[in-house]
Design a protein around this motif. Structure first.
Motif, PDB file in Angstrom:
ATOM      1  N   GLY A 124       0.808  -1.223   0.000  1.00 16.79           N
ATOM      2  CA  GLY A 124       0.000   0.000   0.000  1.00 16.79           C
ATOM      3  C   GLY A 124       0.833   1.260   0.000  1.00 16.79           C
ATOM      4  N   ARG A 125       1.910   1.270   0.752  1.00  9.17           N
ATOM      5  CA  ARG A 125       2.794   2.447   0.759  1.00  9.17           C
ATOM      6  C   ARG A 125       3.460   2.627  -0.590  1.00  9.17           C
ATOM      7  N   TYR A 126       3.909   1.530  -1.182  1.00 11.91           N
ATOM      8  CA  TYR A 126       4.590   1.605  -2.471  1.00 11.91           C
ATOM      9  C   TYR A 126       3.629   2.026  -3.583  1.00 11.91           C
ATOM     10  N   ALA A 127       2.385   1.561  -3.509  1.00  6.91           N
ATOM     11  CA  ALA A 127       1.404   1.856  -4.551  1.00  6.91           C
ATOM     12  C   ALA A 127       0.738   3.212  -4.371  1.00  6.91           C
ATOM     13  N   GLY A 128       1.054   3.933  -3.309  1.00  2.00           N
ATOM     14  CA  GLY A 128       0.444   5.236  -3.093  1.00  2.00           C
ATOM     15  C   GLY A 128      -0.909   5.148  -2.419  1.00  2.00           C
ATOM     16  N   LEU A 129      -1.189   4.037  -1.767  1.00  2.00           N
ATOM     17  CA  LEU A 129      -2.489   3.840  -1.135  1.00  2.00           C
ATOM     18  C   LEU A 129      -2.421   3.958   0.383  1.00  2.00           C
ATOM     19  N   ASN A 130      -1.452   4.653   0.890  1.00  2.00           N
ATOM     20  CA  ASN A 130      -1.288   4.805   2.322  1.00  2.00           C
ATOM     21  C   ASN A 130      -2.452   5.616   2.883  1.00  2.00           C
ATOM     22  N   GLN A 131      -3.199   5.055   3.822  1.00  2.00           N
ATOM     23  CA  GLN A 131      -4.383   5.721   4.346  1.00  2.00           C
ATOM     24  C   GLN A 131      -4.063   6.784   5.398  1.00  2.00           C
ATOM     25  N   GLU A 144      -3.961  11.448   2.439  1.00  2.00           N
ATOM     26  CA  GLU A 144      -5.121  11.439   1.568  1.00  2.00           C
ATOM     27  C   GLU A 144      -4.897  10.517   0.365  1.00  2.00           C
ATOM     28  N   ARG A 145      -5.943   9.863  -0.086  1.00  2.00           N
ATOM     29  CA  ARG A 145      -5.830   8.993  -1.260  1.00  2.00           C
ATOM     30  C   ARG A 145      -5.488   9.820  -2.481  1.00  2.00           C
ATOM     31  N   ASP A 146      -4.715   9.257  -3.368  1.00  2.00           N
ATOM     32  CA  ASP A 146      -4.294   9.950  -4.573  1.00  2.00           C
ATOM     33  C   ASP A 146      -4.871   9.226  -5.788  1.00  2.00           C
ATOM     34  N   PRO A 147      -5.982   9.719  -6.334  1.00  2.00           N
ATOM     35  CA  PRO A 147      -6.607   9.014  -7.455  1.00  2.00           C
ATOM     36  C   PRO A 147      -5.736   8.995  -8.709  1.00  2.00           C
ATOM     37  N   ASP A 148      -4.866   9.984  -8.877  1.00  2.00           N
ATOM     38  CA  ASP A 148      -3.990   9.983 -10.047  1.00  2.00           C
ATOM     39  C   ASP A 148      -3.021   8.812 -10.004  1.00  2.00           C
ATOM     40  N   VAL A 149      -2.471   8.551  -8.836  1.00  2.00           N
ATOM     41  CA  VAL A 149      -1.548   7.417  -8.682  1.00  2.00           C
ATOM     42  C   VAL A 149      -2.306   6.099  -8.834  1.00  2.00           C
ATOM     43  N   GLU A 150      -3.497   6.031  -8.268  1.00  2.00           N
ATOM     44  CA  GLU A 150      -4.291   4.809  -8.394  1.00  2.00           C
ATOM     45  C   GLU A 150      -4.620   4.517  -9.858  1.00  2.00           C
ATOM     46  N   ALA A 184      -2.909   5.518 -12.472  1.00  2.00           N
ATOM     47  CA  ALA A 184      -1.674   5.128 -13.160  1.00  2.00           C
ATOM     48  C   ALA A 184      -1.340   3.670 -12.875  1.00  2.00           C
ATOM     49  N   TRP A 185      -1.536   3.220 -11.621  1.00  2.00           N
ATOM     50  CA  TRP A 185      -1.290   1.814 -11.295  1.00  2.00           C
ATOM     51  C   TRP A 185      -2.255   0.901 -12.050  1.00  2.00           C
ATOM     52  N   LEU A 186      -3.523   1.319 -12.150  1.00  2.00           N
ATOM     53  CA  LEU A 186      -4.486   0.524 -12.918  1.00  2.00           C
ATOM     54  C   LEU A 186      -4.080   0.452 -14.389  1.00  2.00           C
ATOM     55  N   ARG A 187      -3.642   1.574 -14.941  1.00  2.00           N
ATOM     56  CA  ARG A 187      -3.197   1.614 -16.335  1.00  2.00           C
ATOM     57  C   ARG A 187      -2.054   0.630 -16.558  1.00  2.00           C
ATOM     58  N   VAL A 188      -1.080   0.645 -15.669  1.00  2.00           N
ATOM     59  CA  VAL A 188       0.071  -0.254 -15.807  1.00  2.00           C
ATOM     60  C   VAL A 188      -0.348  -1.710 -15.613  1.00  2.00           C
ATOM     61  N   GLY A 189      -1.172  -1.959 -14.617  1.00  6.89           N
ATOM     62  CA  GLY A 189      -1.597  -3.336 -14.339  1.00  6.89           C
ATOM     63  C   GLY A 189      -2.431  -3.943 -15.447  1.00  6.89           C
ATOM     64  N   LEU A 190      -3.411  -3.213 -15.934  1.00  8.60           N
ATOM     65  CA  LEU A 190      -4.288  -3.748 -16.972  1.00  8.60           C
ATOM     66  C   LEU A 190      -3.565  -3.928 -18.297  1.00  8.60           C
ATOM     67  N   THR A 191      -2.754  -2.955 -18.673  1.00  5.13           N
ATOM     68  CA  THR A 191      -2.033  -3.120 -19.932  1.00  5.13           C
ATOM     69  C   THR A 191      -0.942  -4.177 -19.808  1.00  5.13           C
ATOM     70  N   GLY A 192      -0.367  -4.324 -18.626  1.00  4.58           N
ATOM     71  CA  GLY A 192       0.597  -5.400 -18.414  1.00  4.58           C
ATOM     72  C   GLY A 192      -0.054  -6.763 -18.574  1.00  4.58           C
ATOM     73  N   ALA A 193      -1.264  -6.912 -18.021  1.00  5.26           N
ATOM     74  CA  ALA A 193      -1.997  -8.173 -18.178  1.00  5.26           C
ATOM     75  C   ALA A 193      -2.328  -8.422 -19.648  1.00  5.26           C
TER      76      ALA A 193
END
Length: 112
Positions: A14-21, A24-30, A32-41
């Protein structure tokens, strides 16, 4: 042991992915992680298809589009890690990084 190890692992991820509660949550980082994860899959799936079959023109376009979107996501993650600025231009860049390769991919697959 599982109850002691998993919270430690999930907190580190969570800390590495930018999801540290704590902050504040960072939707831009979230996103970007989704973009990388989905295109990687998608790229892993494309590599599996190439291994089982030959490389068609549509698959070449899909691999290029996925690689473009994934590269944009990786660059955005790097940029967000090194800068605290969250400009609207970066959001538009992310939108374009998703929609332009998708549009080109659909056009290349003759889905218009």
């Amino acid at each position: 042991m599982k109850q002691r190890v998993w919270p430690h692992i999930s907190a580190r991820i969570g800390r590495y992915a930018g999801l540290n509660q704590v902050r504040e949550r960072d939707p831009d980082v979230e996103q970007a992680w989704l973009r990388v994860g989905l295109t990687g899959a998608m790229l892993i799936y494309a590599a599996f298809i190439v291994g089982a079959d030959e490389l068609s023109d549509g698959l070449r376009v899909a691999i290029g589009a996925g690689a473009t979107s994934m590269t944009a996501g990786i660059w955005m993650l790097w940029r967000f890690r090194h800068s605290s600025a969250r400009t609207p231009g970066m959001r538009f860049f992310g939108i374009c990084a998703d929609l332009i390769p998708l549009t080109i991919g659909l056009w290349g697959a003759e889905e218009w």
